[in-house]
Design a protein around this motif. Sequence first.
Motif, short mmCIF file in Angstrom:
data_model
loop_
_atom_site.label_atom_id
_atom_site.label_comp_id
_atom_site.label_asym_id
_atom_site.label_seq_id
_atom_site.Cartn_x
_atom_site.Cartn_y
_atom_site.Cartn_z
N PHE A 151 0.41 1.64 -6.16
CA PHE A 151 -0.86 2.21 -6.62
C PHE A 151 -0.79 2.50 -8.12
CE2 PHE A 151 -3.23 6.15 -7.59
CZ PHE A 151 -4.52 5.69 -7.37
N CYS A 164 -1.68 11.27 -5.54
CA CYS A 164 -1.70 10.10 -6.43
C CYS A 164 -3.02 10.00 -7.19
CB CYS A 164 -1.47 8.82 -5.62
SG CYS A 164 0.17 8.69 -4.87
N VAL A 165 -4.12 10.16 -6.47
CA VAL A 165 -5.43 10.09 -7.11
C VAL A 165 -5.60 11.24 -8.10
CG1 VAL A 165 -7.92 10.21 -6.70
CG2 VAL A 165 -6.47 8.84 -5.19
N ASP A 218 7.40 9.45 -9.71
CA ASP A 218 7.32 8.79 -8.40
C ASP A 218 8.67 8.20 -8.01
OD1 ASP A 218 5.78 7.35 -6.15
OD2 ASP A 218 6.67 5.68 -7.26
N HIS A 263 0.84 -1.20 0.00
CA HIS A 263 0.00 0.00 0.00
C HIS A 263 0.88 1.25 0.00
CE1 HIS A 263 -3.70 -2.30 1.78
NE2 HIS A 263 -3.36 -2.70 0.56
N SER A 264 1.48 1.49 -1.15
CA SER A 264 2.35 2.66 -1.32
C SER A 264 2.06 3.26 -2.70
CB SER A 264 3.82 2.25 -1.21
OG SER A 264 4.19 1.37 -2.26
N PRO A 265 2.46 4.51 -2.92
CA PRO A 265 2.18 5.14 -4.22
C PRO A 265 2.73 4.37 -5.42
CG PRO A 265 2.82 6.80 -2.63
CD PRO A 265 3.01 5.48 -1.95
N ASN A 282 1.45 11.96 -1.42
CA ASN A 282 0.37 11.47 -0.57
C ASN A 282 -0.76 10.94 -1.45
OD1 ASN A 282 -1.54 13.79 -1.10
ND2 ASN A 282 0.17 14.91 -0.18
N TRP A 283 -1.75 10.34 -0.81
CA TRP A 283 -2.79 9.66 -1.58
C TRP A 283 -3.63 10.63 -2.40
CZ3 TRP A 283 -1.98 4.97 -2.62
CH2 TRP A 283 -1.36 4.12 -1.71
N ASN A 284 -3.83 11.83 -1.89
CA ASN A 284 -4.59 12.83 -2.66
C ASN A 284 -3.86 13.19 -3.95
OD1 ASN A 284 -6.66 12.98 -0.78
ND2 ASN A 284 -5.62 14.57 0.41
#
Length: 333
Positions: free
Chosen positions: A59, A139-140, A119, A54-56, A135-137
Amino acid sequence: MKNRTTVDKLVLAGLSDLPSLQLPLFLVFLLIYLLTLTGNLLIILLIFTDSHLHSPMYFFLGTLAGLDMSCSSVTLPKMLFDLLIEIRIISVRACITQAFFFYFFAVSEMSVLAVMSYDRYIAICRPLHYMQIMNWNVCVQLVSDVLVFSAIYSLVHTLFLTKLTFCHPNVLQSFFCDLPQLLEVSCSDTFINILLIFLIGAMCVVGILGVTFYPYISIITTLLKMTSKHMRSKAFSTCSSHLTVVFIFYTAIFFNYFRLNANDHLIEAKVASVFFAILTPSLNPVIYSLRNKELKLSLRRALVRLQMTSGLAPDRGCSRVAGLRSKPSDSAQ
């Protein structure tokens, strides 16, 4: 031009007209399609279920696997169906729709590979700030921007395709609706379409290619300065798998779309199309599985969990029996 009758259906030439090759080709490409789906689904499943992944980076790898499956599913099912019939007919609307989704997923894959380069640059060159920057934001948002950009790019080409008319002969020398073959069989003026291919296509490919390779200048410099062999080996492993996928993908693109006199060599053109549209999505999971140690460990952990789950019921039964037997002796003591 006025005497030519327009048509609303096109004929796909397919890979071969020899009846004896239809069934062997069907079995070969069915196997390739199943391996593509299985390999990419396995990568997505491992990334989703294993908390260690569970890392960028993973992802984006899962996103790439989803795009590979989608890109194959745009062309392969239709090709497999056509290998079982004699006349391979597709409507103009369906053909343009197939072209839109194929280029949407192909350009999305190119862009995701560029994002994966960025990345890797942050992870290797700025490791202390990695989770703050990626961060996840973020990445999305990056993946969302990629999908929007790819949709606009594909929509521009397909909108101008809808303005074209098609006449006899209406045979596409391919197994799917590729843009060059569509322009070749059109009886309209395709100057604007060709101009868009060279201007927008070249600008996008060069731009995305630059974004993909430019971070590796800093990455290679940082890797050479690393004193820890373990860290260098780990960083080199992730970068080498990414670079291998990039090299195969762009080699297939340039060989398929930027060759001179491609129409004079139909066999070579079909082989290039097969490699770009079918084989490349099936190679990506193999490359990442063989070169990525974390994915190998995750697969081993998943296999161990499956073995433990399958042997859980007998173990529980044995443990209950052992517990019942041990209670009298404990009370005796």
